[in-house]
Design a protein around this motif. Structure first.
Motif, short mmCIF file in Angstrom:
data_model
loop_
_atom_site.label_atom_id
_atom_site.label_comp_id
_atom_site.label_asym_id
_atom_site.label_seq_id
_atom_site.Cartn_x
_atom_site.Cartn_y
_atom_site.Cartn_z
N GLY A 40 34.19 51.29 34.59
CA GLY A 40 34.10 51.72 35.99
C GLY A 40 34.93 52.93 36.35
N ASP A 41 35.54 53.59 35.36
CA ASP A 41 36.34 54.80 35.58
C ASP A 41 37.67 54.53 36.27
OD1 ASP A 41 34.58 56.59 34.35
OD2 ASP A 41 33.42 56.89 36.19
N PHE A 42 38.15 53.29 36.20
CA PHE A 42 39.47 52.98 36.74
C PHE A 42 40.57 53.05 35.68
CE2 PHE A 42 36.62 51.11 39.84
CZ PHE A 42 37.25 51.38 41.05
N ARG A 43 40.18 53.08 34.40
CA ARG A 43 41.13 53.19 33.31
C ARG A 43 40.53 54.09 32.24
NH1 ARG A 43 45.23 48.94 33.55
NH2 ARG A 43 46.18 50.27 32.01
N SER A 44 41.40 54.71 31.45
CA SER A 44 40.94 55.45 30.28
C SER A 44 40.84 54.50 29.09
CB SER A 44 41.92 56.57 29.94
OG SER A 44 43.16 56.02 29.46
N ASP A 193 29.14 38.54 48.37
CA ASP A 193 29.63 39.14 49.61
C ASP A 193 30.10 40.57 49.38
OD1 ASP A 193 30.68 38.76 52.50
OD2 ASP A 193 32.49 39.38 51.42
N GLY A 194 30.81 40.79 48.27
CA GLY A 194 31.29 42.14 47.95
C GLY A 194 30.16 43.10 47.67
N TRP A 195 29.12 42.63 46.98
CA TRP A 195 27.98 43.51 46.69
C TRP A 195 27.25 43.90 47.98
CZ3 TRP A 195 25.92 39.80 42.32
CH2 TRP A 195 26.77 39.91 41.19
N ARG A 196 27.10 42.95 48.88
CA ARG A 196 26.45 43.27 50.15
C ARG A 196 27.27 44.28 50.96
NH1 ARG A 196 25.12 36.97 51.65
NH2 ARG A 196 23.17 36.79 50.46
N THR A 314 61.19 20.19 22.65
CA THR A 314 59.94 20.67 23.24
C THR A 314 59.82 20.13 24.65
OG1 THR A 314 58.62 18.80 22.46
CG2 THR A 314 58.78 20.72 21.00
N PHE A 315 58.88 20.69 25.39
CA PHE A 315 58.60 20.23 26.74
C PHE A 315 57.11 19.91 26.83
CE2 PHE A 315 62.21 23.09 26.83
CZ PHE A 315 63.14 22.37 27.57
N PRO A 316 56.71 19.08 27.78
CA PRO A 316 55.28 18.77 27.92
C PRO A 316 54.45 20.04 28.09
CG PRO A 316 56.60 17.29 29.27
CD PRO A 316 57.54 18.35 28.76
N ALA A 317 53.29 20.06 27.48
CA ALA A 317 52.42 21.24 27.56
C ALA A 317 51.98 21.48 29.00
CB ALA A 317 51.21 21.04 26.67
N ARG A 318 52.16 22.70 29.44
CA ARG A 318 51.69 23.13 30.76
C ARG A 318 51.01 24.48 30.58
NH1 ARG A 318 52.53 18.61 31.27
NH2 ARG A 318 53.78 17.49 32.82
N TYR A 319 49.88 24.65 31.20
CA TYR A 319 49.09 25.86 31.04
C TYR A 319 48.80 26.48 32.40
CZ TYR A 319 48.09 23.41 26.63
OH TYR A 319 48.18 22.73 25.43
N THR A 320 48.61 27.81 32.41
CA THR A 320 48.26 28.50 33.64
C THR A 320 47.19 29.54 33.37
OG1 THR A 320 50.05 30.11 33.29
CG2 THR A 320 50.54 28.22 34.72
N ASN A 321 46.50 29.94 34.41
CA ASN A 321 45.50 31.01 34.29
C ASN A 321 45.29 31.69 35.63
OD1 ASN A 321 43.17 32.48 33.01
ND2 ASN A 321 42.11 31.44 34.66
N THR A 322 45.04 32.99 35.55
CA THR A 322 44.51 33.75 36.69
C THR A 322 43.48 34.72 36.14
OG1 THR A 322 46.61 33.63 37.89
CG2 THR A 322 45.01 35.24 38.65
N CYS A 323 42.32 34.76 36.77
CA CYS A 323 41.28 35.74 36.43
C CYS A 323 41.06 36.64 37.64
CB CYS A 323 39.96 35.05 36.07
SG CYS A 323 39.98 34.13 34.52
N TRP A 324 41.39 37.91 37.48
CA TRP A 324 41.15 38.89 38.54
C TRP A 324 39.82 39.60 38.29
CZ3 TRP A 324 45.95 38.32 36.23
CH2 TRP A 324 47.03 38.01 37.07
N SER A 325 39.16 40.00 39.35
CA SER A 325 37.92 40.79 39.22
C SER A 325 37.94 41.88 40.28
CB SER A 325 36.68 39.91 39.43
OG SER A 325 36.60 38.91 38.45
N LEU A 326 37.65 43.10 39.83
CA LEU A 326 37.57 44.23 40.75
C LEU A 326 36.12 44.41 41.18
CD1 LEU A 326 39.32 46.48 42.05
CD2 LEU A 326 38.67 47.94 40.13
N ILE A 327 35.89 44.47 42.48
CA ILE A 327 34.56 44.68 43.01
C ILE A 327 34.35 46.13 43.42
CG2 ILE A 327 32.89 43.99 44.79
CD1 ILE A 327 34.28 41.27 44.89
N GLU A 328 35.36 46.71 44.03
CA GLU A 328 35.32 48.11 44.44
C GLU A 328 36.76 48.58 44.60
OE1 GLU A 328 34.54 51.00 44.42
OE2 GLU A 328 32.83 51.33 45.78
#
Length: 383
Positions: A40-44, A193-196, A314-328
């Motif tokens: 999308g021309d936001f990064r090289s 919504d973003g596309w509209r 050790t400590f109990p397994a804990r997991y995290t996630n974030t998914c970002w998406s650029l629309i414009e």
């Protein structure tokens, strides 16, 4: 990426007490995450390409060769040149392989004309080259993949980047059609919504009832035939079904799904406790196949391996996630959560998602957060 992350933490946190070798044939790593922003021309392209020079500072040995096979009984990895390396514990992150035959008429040869772009490198660059060469009035067709697949919001962010480039070039007559085998998709309300808002009339998403299935793709004719109609397009990108990488399949680390079952408490393979499976290849329950997820899994595996050999806590397994998406420009959305072992799988303990009615300042802050995360994680991994 997740293997290097695990290797780094095992070597560093054990104080050099554990001998760590990473097998990786390339001296440069091109990230899948943010490859859409390159399109999308936001990064090289250079900005999503990273070297492994920092490994030496952490005491990790880099064997620059392709891992050809795993002998689980002998606990060895055979390299492409037929040499073998022994292991006590093996961490694998084979990523995904493309199941070309899952789309009628598609093949590896056809992908040179109708790129999937779902592996970094030449395929990503080909998608970008084709997009940049389009003239106003062009039709772009994307065939989206069935679940499960690498990066659930990825195809729809990619379409957003297609539309952004067309808009920036003043292509008022061009159109994009998404032919989707799924009835719903990740962040659907946010994307639509973003596309509209940003690209009115440009993007058309078709669910299975609307297109009645893909019957054939023809790379020479540049057509996609569905049960409803045939599309003659100037650019076609086909993202087929996927499976764990071939080495995981040949080592019998997968089940009937084509992906690798794991122990949610530690990321050990359910088929072999001496092997840990990270990232897109594993069956991670509620966790999506994302770079953030793989990084989180690598930390858990590294902790478990370090503790096993150094006899530390050790400590109990804990997991995290974030998914970002650029629309414009300055309009990004996100989804994610916290995860933990539940009933034999990784389950969501808490989730979040952007809201359709968010203001511009919130969306810009999410975009800035996305860029900041990329800088931080690549600096930590490769810096």
């Amino acid at each position: 990426m997740s293997v290097w992350r695990a290797a780094k933490y095992i070597a560093r946190d054990s104080g050099g007490a554990i001998d760590v070798t990473m097998i990786e044939p390339l001296d440069k790593f091109v990230t899948c995450f943010h490859s859409n922003l390159y399109i999308g021309d936001f990064r090289s392209y250079d900005s999503i390409t990273h070297g492994y020079d920092a490994m030496k500072g952490h005491g990790v040995r880099h064997v620059r060769a392709m891992a050809a096979s795993i002998n689980r009984q002998a606990k060895t990895v055979r390299l492409a040149d037929a040499t073998t390396l022994p292991y006590d514990r093996l961490v694998v992150s084979p990523g995904v392989d493309i199941r070309f035959s899952s789309v009628p008429g598609y093949s590896e040869e056809a992908s040179k004309i109708m790129p999937h772009g779902w592996k970094p490198g030449e395929q990503t660059q080909l998608v970008k080259k084709q997009l940049d060469a389009l003239e106003d009035g062009a039709l772009i067709v994307m065939i989206a993949p069935p679940n499960p697949y690498r990066c659930p919001p990825g195809p729809y962010e990619r379409v957003s980047m297609f539309a952004h480039v067309l808009k920036a070039k003043g292509h008022a007559r061009s159109k994009i059609v998404i032919i989707d085998p799924k009835e719903t998709f990740s962040k659907q309300a946010l994307f639509i919504d973003g596309w509209r808002k940003h690209y009115p009339g440009v993007i058309e998403w078709l669910d299975p009832k609307a297109h009645q299935g893909v019957k054939n793709v023809d790379a020479k004719a540049m057509t996609v035939t569905t049960g409803h109609e045939t599309y003659k397009a100037q650019m076609i990108t086909v993202i087929p079904a996927q499976s764990a990488g071939a080495i995981a399949i040949s080592a019998e680390l997968t089940n009937q799904s084509g992906y690798c079952p794991i122990n949610p408490d530690n990321m050990q393979s359910a088929n072999d406790p001496n092997i840990y499976v990270l990232g897109d290849a594993c069956i991670a329950g509620d966790m999506p196949k994302s770079a953030f997820s793989a990084n989180s899994q690598a930390k858990v595996a590294a902790m478990m391996i370090r503790a096993e050999f150094s006899k530390t806590q050790t400590f109990p397994a804990r997991y995290t996630n974030t998914c970002w998406s650029l629309i414009e420009i300055d309009d990004a959305v996100k989804v994610g959560g916290r995860y933990e072992p539940k009933d034999g799988r990784i389950g969501a303990a808490e989730t979040f998602i952007s809201k359709v009615e968010e203001d511009a300042a919130t969306r810009k802050a999410t975009s800035d957060e996305n860029m900041g995360w990329y800088q931080a994680i690549t600096a930590d991994i490769f810096g």
